[in-house]
Design a protein around this motif. Structure first.
Motif, mmCIF file in Angstrom:
data_model
loop_
_atom_site.group_PDB
_atom_site.id
_atom_site.type_symbol
_atom_site.label_atom_id
_atom_site.label_comp_id
_atom_site.label_asym_id
_atom_site.label_seq_id
_atom_site.Cartn_x
_atom_site.Cartn_y
_atom_site.Cartn_z
ATOM 1 N N PHE A 35 -20.675 -5.020 21.741
ATOM 2 C CA PHE A 35 -21.094 -4.041 20.733
ATOM 3 C C PHE A 35 -20.272 -2.755 21.493
ATOM 4 C CE2 PHE A 35 -23.362 -0.487 18.828
ATOM 5 C CZ PHE A 35 -23.304 -1.177 17.376
ATOM 6 N N GLY A 36 -20.282 -2.344 22.673
ATOM 7 C CA GLY A 36 -19.668 -1.317 23.034
ATOM 8 C C GLY A 36 -20.509 -0.034 23.044
ATOM 9 N N HIS A 37 -19.976 1.049 23.117
ATOM 10 C CA HIS A 37 -20.764 2.559 23.302
ATOM 11 C C HIS A 37 -21.218 2.734 21.789
ATOM 12 C CE1 HIS A 37 -22.021 6.488 24.108
ATOM 13 N NE2 HIS A 37 -21.276 6.732 23.105
ATOM 14 N N PRO A 38 -22.629 2.566 21.442
ATOM 15 C CA PRO A 38 -23.236 2.651 20.340
ATOM 16 C C PRO A 38 -23.225 4.182 19.980
ATOM 17 C CG PRO A 38 -24.764 2.188 22.146
ATOM 18 C CD PRO A 38 -23.611 2.282 22.682
ATOM 19 N N GLU A 39 -22.816 4.490 18.576
ATOM 20 C CA GLU A 39 -22.912 5.683 18.242
ATOM 21 C C GLU A 39 -23.911 5.986 17.169
ATOM 22 O OE1 GLU A 39 -19.019 7.065 16.579
ATOM 23 O OE2 GLU A 39 -18.170 5.505 18.453
ATOM 24 N N LEU A 40 -24.838 6.994 17.312
ATOM 25 C CA LEU A 40 -26.004 6.969 16.379
ATOM 26 C C LEU A 40 -25.479 7.524 15.014
ATOM 27 C CD1 LEU A 40 -29.060 7.195 16.038
ATOM 28 C CD2 LEU A 40 -28.947 9.506 16.611
ATOM 29 N N VAL A 41 -25.861 6.897 14.063
ATOM 30 C CA VAL A 41 -25.622 7.033 12.720
ATOM 31 C C VAL A 41 -26.732 7.649 11.848
ATOM 32 C CG1 VAL A 41 -25.141 5.873 10.390
ATOM 33 C CG2 VAL A 41 -24.237 4.898 12.380
ATOM 34 N N MET A 42 -28.105 7.435 12.152
ATOM 35 C CA MET A 42 -29.111 7.816 11.697
ATOM 36 C C MET A 42 -30.486 7.422 12.029
ATOM 37 S SD MET A 42 -29.349 6.343 7.880
ATOM 38 C CE MET A 42 -28.183 4.887 7.441
ATOM 39 N N MET A 43 -31.347 8.181 12.166
ATOM 40 C CA MET A 43 -32.863 7.894 12.087
ATOM 41 C C MET A 43 -33.459 7.511 10.674
ATOM 42 S SD MET A 43 -33.315 8.075 15.241
ATOM 43 C CE MET A 43 -35.105 7.756 15.459
ATOM 44 N N LEU A 44 -34.084 6.299 10.669
ATOM 45 C CA LEU A 44 -34.185 5.608 9.320
ATOM 46 C C LEU A 44 -35.790 5.498 9.147
ATOM 47 C CD1 LEU A 44 -32.918 4.280 6.764
ATOM 48 C CD2 LEU A 44 -32.774 2.306 7.890
ATOM 49 N N PRO A 45 -36.424 6.101 8.441
ATOM 50 C CA PRO A 45 -37.701 5.928 8.230
ATOM 51 C C PRO A 45 -38.044 4.692 7.290
ATOM 52 C CG PRO A 45 -37.211 7.775 6.847
ATOM 53 C CD PRO A 45 -35.978 7.369 7.478
ATOM 54 N N LEU A 46 -38.271 3.446 7.694
ATOM 55 C CA LEU A 46 -38.699 2.367 6.911
ATOM 56 C C LEU A 46 -39.767 2.279 5.990
ATOM 57 C CD1 LEU A 46 -37.837 -0.240 9.989
ATOM 58 C CD2 LEU A 46 -36.436 0.723 8.202
ATOM 59 N N ASP A 47 -40.679 2.916 6.246
ATOM 60 C CA ASP A 47 -42.134 3.067 5.440
ATOM 61 C C ASP A 47 -41.815 3.505 4.181
ATOM 62 O OD1 ASP A 47 -42.006 5.181 6.865
ATOM 63 O OD2 ASP A 47 -44.119 5.370 7.293
ATOM 64 N N LYS A 48 -40.691 4.620 4.080
ATOM 65 C CA LYS A 48 -40.386 5.418 3.105
ATOM 66 C C LYS A 48 -39.229 5.070 2.184
ATOM 67 C CE LYS A 48 -42.424 9.636 4.836
ATOM 68 N NZ LYS A 48 -41.851 10.870 5.229
ATOM 69 N N ARG A 49 -38.802 3.587 2.659
ATOM 70 C CA ARG A 49 -37.631 2.915 1.825
ATOM 71 C C ARG A 49 -38.018 1.704 1.143
ATOM 72 N NH1 ARG A 49 -32.245 4.568 2.541
ATOM 73 N NH2 ARG A 49 -32.094 6.579 3.737
ATOM 74 N N GLU A 50 -37.778 1.662 -0.129
ATOM 75 C CA GLU A 50 -37.750 0.160 -0.560
ATOM 76 C C GLU A 50 -36.805 -0.724 -0.398
ATOM 77 O OE1 GLU A 50 -40.118 -0.870 -3.348
ATOM 78 O OE2 GLU A 50 -41.211 0.667 -3.193
ATOM 79 N N HIS A 51 -35.370 -0.037 -0.449
ATOM 80 C CA HIS A 51 -34.234 -0.848 -0.344
ATOM 81 C C HIS A 51 -33.280 -0.207 0.864
ATOM 82 C CE1 HIS A 51 -34.998 -2.740 -4.089
ATOM 83 N NE2 HIS A 51 -35.094 -1.337 -4.731
ATOM 84 N N LEU A 52 -32.725 -1.288 1.615
ATOM 85 C CA LEU A 52 -31.881 -0.678 2.752
ATOM 86 C C LEU A 52 -30.558 -1.169 2.698
ATOM 87 C CD1 LEU A 52 -34.519 -1.603 5.565
ATOM 88 C CD2 LEU A 52 -34.261 0.611 4.756
ATOM 89 N N GLY A 53 -30.079 -1.185 1.434
ATOM 90 C CA GLY A 53 -28.487 -1.731 1.388
ATOM 91 C C GLY A 53 -28.600 -3.354 1.525
ATOM 92 N N SER A 54 -27.948 -3.760 2.402
ATOM 93 C CA SER A 54 -27.654 -5.132 2.861
ATOM 94 C C SER A 54 -28.793 -5.931 3.690
ATOM 95 C CB SER A 54 -26.400 -5.651 2.959
ATOM 96 O OG SER A 54 -26.146 -5.035 4.386
ATOM 97 N N VAL A 55 -29.772 -5.164 4.246
ATOM 98 C CA VAL A 55 -30.641 -5.616 5.047
ATOM 99 C C VAL A 55 -31.948 -5.821 4.305
ATOM 100 C CG1 VAL A 55 -31.859 -5.364 7.247
ATOM 101 C CG2 VAL A 55 -29.443 -4.479 7.219
ATOM 102 N N GLU A 56 -32.505 -6.986 4.623
ATOM 103 C CA GLU A 56 -33.997 -6.946 3.978
ATOM 104 C C GLU A 56 -35.070 -6.354 5.074
ATOM 105 O OE1 GLU A 56 -35.455 -11.043 3.213
ATOM 106 O OE2 GLU A 56 -33.407 -11.871 2.957
ATOM 107 N N LYS A 57 -35.900 -5.270 4.245
ATOM 108 C CA LYS A 57 -36.680 -4.741 5.000
ATOM 109 C C LYS A 57 -37.681 -5.494 5.807
ATOM 110 C CE LYS A 57 -40.240 -1.163 4.156
ATOM 111 N NZ LYS A 57 -40.851 -0.304 2.964
#
Length: 100
Positions: A35-57
């Motif tokens: 993977f290499g050096h991980p770069e933080l994209v975001m902190m994601l609150p899963l309980d407040k999301r219905e859809h997560l793009g291409s990932v099944e919650k």
């Protein structure tokens, strides 16, 4: 549930999800090296999301709970030349020979 999402410069569209920011203890060493050096994209609150793009919650939550991380691979890129050849009635690759 809150999780941290990281990207890599090594492969566009590849993301690593972990339950806590900067906590990669559960991620296998071989995966972290690839993977290499991980770069933080975001902190994601899963309980407040219905859809997560291409990932099944539910799949994401299960992976974070059971193995401590989730690796999202980029979608497979379509080979436009092969698609065009098939649309023209040709084999997908010039070296493919039709039998018969």
């Amino acid at each position: 549930m809150l999780c941290a999402v990281y990207k890599t410069k090594k492969k566009s569209g590849m993301f690593l999800y972990v339950p806590k920011k900067d906590d990669f203890d559960e991620v296998p060493d071989a995966l972290m090296k690839q993977f290499g050096h991980p770069e933080l994209v975001m902190m994601l609150p899963l309980d407040k999301r219905e859809h997560l793009g291409s990932v099944e919650k539910q799949k994401l939550i299960a992976a974070l709970t059971e193995q401590g991380y989730y690796l999202q691979m980029p979608p497979k890129e379509e080979n436009l030349l092969e698609s065009h050849r098939v649309a023209m009635g040709l084999p997908a690759r010039p070296d493919d020979k039709k039998n018969g």
